[in-house]
Enzyme design. Sequence first.
Site, PDB file in Angstrom:
ATOM      1  N   ASP A  32      -7.381  -3.660  -5.230  1.00 49.82           N
ATOM      2  CA  ASP A  32      -7.054  -2.350  -4.666  1.00 49.82           C
ATOM      3  C   ASP A  32      -5.706  -1.827  -5.176  1.00 49.82           C
ATOM      4  O   ASP A  32      -5.484  -0.621  -5.263  1.00 49.82           O
ATOM      5  CB  ASP A  32      -6.968  -2.401  -3.128  1.00 49.82           C
ATOM      6  CG  ASP A  32      -7.987  -3.291  -2.471  1.00 49.82           C
ATOM      7  OD1 ASP A  32      -8.452  -4.243  -3.116  1.00 49.82           O
ATOM      8  OD2 ASP A  32      -8.304  -3.059  -1.295  1.00 49.82           O
ATOM      9  N   SER A  56     -14.422  -3.055   7.182  1.00 50.74           N
ATOM     10  CA  SER A  56     -14.414  -4.513   7.044  1.00 50.74           C
ATOM     11  C   SER A  56     -15.567  -5.081   7.841  1.00 50.74           C
ATOM     12  O   SER A  56     -15.550  -5.032   9.079  1.00 50.74           O
ATOM     13  CB  SER A  56     -13.101  -5.082   7.604  1.00 50.74           C
ATOM     14  OG  SER A  56     -12.038  -4.765   6.748  1.00 50.74           O
ATOM     15  N   THR A  86     -12.403 -13.745  -1.674  1.00 51.10           N
ATOM     16  CA  THR A  86     -12.615 -12.434  -1.057  1.00 51.10           C
ATOM     17  C   THR A  86     -11.939 -12.402   0.300  1.00 51.10           C
ATOM     18  O   THR A  86     -11.657 -13.445   0.898  1.00 51.10           O
ATOM     19  CB  THR A  86     -14.110 -12.108  -0.907  1.00 51.10           C
ATOM     20  OG1 THR A  86     -14.227 -10.687  -0.733  1.00 51.10           O
ATOM     21  CG2 THR A  86     -14.764 -12.823   0.283  1.00 51.10           C
ATOM     22  N   SER A 143     -18.719 -11.409   7.579  1.00 49.43           N
ATOM     23  CA  SER A 143     -19.832 -12.264   7.110  1.00 49.43           C
ATOM     24  C   SER A 143     -19.472 -13.696   7.497  1.00 49.43           C
ATOM     25  O   SER A 143     -18.336 -13.971   7.897  1.00 49.43           O
ATOM     26  CB  SER A 143     -19.976 -12.156   5.586  1.00 49.43           C
ATOM     27  OG  SER A 143     -19.080 -13.055   4.942  1.00 49.43           O
ATOM     28  N   TRP A 149     -12.698   0.252  -6.544  1.00 47.62           N
ATOM     29  CA  TRP A 149     -11.253   0.333  -6.868  1.00 47.62           C
ATOM     30  C   TRP A 149     -11.059  -0.054  -8.335  1.00 47.62           C
ATOM     31  O   TRP A 149     -10.170   0.466  -9.013  1.00 47.62           O
ATOM     32  CB  TRP A 149     -10.414  -0.592  -5.986  1.00 47.62           C
ATOM     33  CG  TRP A 149     -10.294  -0.250  -4.519  1.00 47.62           C
ATOM     34  CD1 TRP A 149     -10.389  -1.132  -3.475  1.00 47.62           C
ATOM     35  CD2 TRP A 149     -10.008   1.033  -3.913  1.00 47.62           C
ATOM     36  NE1 TRP A 149     -10.207  -0.485  -2.272  1.00 47.62           N
ATOM     37  CE2 TRP A 149      -9.957   0.841  -2.508  1.00 47.62           C
ATOM     38  CE3 TRP A 149      -9.799   2.305  -4.430  1.00 47.62           C
ATOM     39  CZ2 TRP A 149      -9.707   1.892  -1.622  1.00 47.62           C
ATOM     40  CZ3 TRP A 149      -9.551   3.352  -3.538  1.00 47.62           C
ATOM     41  CH2 TRP A 149      -9.512   3.141  -2.166  1.00 47.62           C
ATOM     42  N   ASP A 194       0.791  -1.228   0.000  1.00 46.94           N
ATOM     43  CA  ASP A 194       0.000   0.000   0.000  1.00 46.94           C
ATOM     44  C   ASP A 194       0.828   1.284   0.000  1.00 46.94           C
ATOM     45  O   ASP A 194       0.414   2.304   0.575  1.00 46.94           O
ATOM     46  CB  ASP A 194      -0.986  -0.014   1.175  1.00 46.94           C
ATOM     47  CG  ASP A 194      -2.165  -0.929   0.878  1.00 46.94           C
ATOM     48  OD1 ASP A 194      -2.578  -0.981  -0.302  1.00 46.94           O
ATOM     49  OD2 ASP A 194      -2.671  -1.590   1.796  1.00 46.94           O
ATOM     50  N   GLY A 246      -9.721 -17.191  -7.276  1.00 44.55           N
ATOM     51  CA  GLY A 246     -10.079 -15.906  -6.694  1.00 44.55           C
ATOM     52  C   GLY A 246     -10.712 -16.133  -5.329  1.00 44.55           C
ATOM     53  O   GLY A 246     -11.260 -17.203  -5.058  1.00 44.55           O
ATOM     54  N   ARG A 298     -16.397  -1.986  -2.458  1.00 38.10           N
ATOM     55  CA  ARG A 298     -15.215  -1.133  -2.621  1.00 38.10           C
ATOM     56  C   ARG A 298     -14.236  -1.742  -3.610  1.00 38.10           C
ATOM     57  O   ARG A 298     -13.542  -1.018  -4.333  1.00 38.10           O
ATOM     58  CB  ARG A 298     -14.559  -0.822  -1.279  1.00 38.10           C
ATOM     59  CG  ARG A 298     -13.622   0.351  -1.394  1.00 38.10           C
ATOM     60  CD  ARG A 298     -13.291   1.033  -0.088  1.00 38.10           C
ATOM     61  NE  ARG A 298     -12.703   0.176   0.905  1.00 38.10           N
ATOM     62  CZ  ARG A 298     -13.342  -0.322   1.939  1.00 38.10           C
ATOM     63  NH1 ARG A 298     -14.618  -0.030   2.145  1.00 38.10           N
ATOM     64  NH2 ARG A 298     -12.723  -1.085   2.805  1.00 38.10           N
TER      65      ARG A 298
HETATM   66  N1  GLY Z   1      -7.481  -1.285   0.473  1.00 39.58           N
HETATM   67  C1  GLY Z   1      -8.199  -1.846   1.560  1.00 39.58           C
HETATM   68  C2  GLY Z   1      -9.620  -1.425   1.611  1.00 39.58           C
HETATM   69  O1  GLY Z   1     -10.136  -0.830   0.664  1.00 39.58           O
HETATM   70  O2  GLY Z   1     -10.255  -1.685   2.637  1.00 39.58           O
END
Ligand code: GLY
Length: 419
Positions: A171, A379, A231, A382, A247, A111, A229, A243
Amino acid sequence: MAKWIKEADLAAYPELSKAEAAEALRLCAEQTAANLPAFTDRFPGAASIGGYYAPGPNLGWTTGFWTGELWLSYEASLEEQQKAAFRTAAEAEAASFLHRIEMKTEVDHHDMGFLYSPSCVAAYLLTGSEDAKRAAILAADQLIARFQPVGGFIQAWGEMGAKDNYRFIIDCLLNLPLLYWASRETGDPKYRDIAERHIHTAMANVIREDDSTWHTVFMDPVTGAFDHGATCQGYRDGSAWARGQAWGVYGTAVAYKNTKREEYIGYFKRVTSYFLNHLPKDLIPYWDLTFGDGDGAALLTADGERRYTFGNIPGEEPRDSSSAVIAACGMLEMAKYLPSDDAAYYRSIAKKLLKAVTDTCLVTDATKSNGKLMHGTYSHKSPYNTCRPEGTNECVIWGDYYYMEALTRLCRPDWQIYW
Ligand code: GLY
């Protein structure tokens, strides 16, 4: 009852006017100013708690957004004393970012763009600070050290090469503009070359057949092929984390900005359409696009007042207003490069999303929150995802930042992007 509007329904929605955008930006800058004493030596956390950000050290992946808000407030400010106060605070924070990258404090992740573009690239752009430039180039060096040639991607998190971390996440597309900037500033193509390899891998693997996107993509460490893939922060593996999709909207726009590859326009349109076809009637996305009308309460009271609610509300799926403003920034960015009809279309949609968030999520009463945009979700846990729960139905610092960025774009179409 239909859960989602259709993209075509957006034609009937109002746009945020320039005057409304200017007023909202003024309110945001005022809120930034009110928070300078708390957040100059310390940084707000990623998400508010009960509407309030608490001060903390320059750690984690989100502190650059507050510094970005300081720079946006500096740019928006007309009054010299106020402008100087924003600049002084932002410069102090840029120095903290230089220290952080020199000490390599919590920078073992991808990041670097989220941290260093709105803080140090912005500082260099606006003031010419050589220290800020040095910090951002060191951050770019740190980011390219995470490149995995087998598979051709920048590894998001964890120990380099470990099979359970051999993945990238959508992201990261917003971390890559830092690399293009570093190549432009240094004349060294190595940063851009790695960004290009990552973008190519991401575009080939992250968009699913129905135009929704994976949050995270695991690659095979031996063959470099797509493995699977998954999540982390979405509802379940096959759903579209709001999100992540946003992104994707902004990420494909900056990928096009930096590469000018025609096929990325098509990717942008696909991920954007999916996003727009999975919005509830009030246009504030649920945290995962699998949810829609009927899954949560209205954001306005019967009298049309904002509902100042924070935190988890049992039985209600939360929204993520930050997704709307990230997507709006992506559309406004992409509009710069599209033929006039398409450009007008995406600009108009962005203004409709911004009207909706301004009417329902903007903090207009500073006694209720020290944030700017309510109803964000960091965050949300679930039964199927792997995230640590944090910041449900709160202000989130990137939501505040991208809201200000979007308003700035409306007020000043010639605004020079930090990304
Ligand atoms: N980049 C992490 C988020 O969007 O929570």
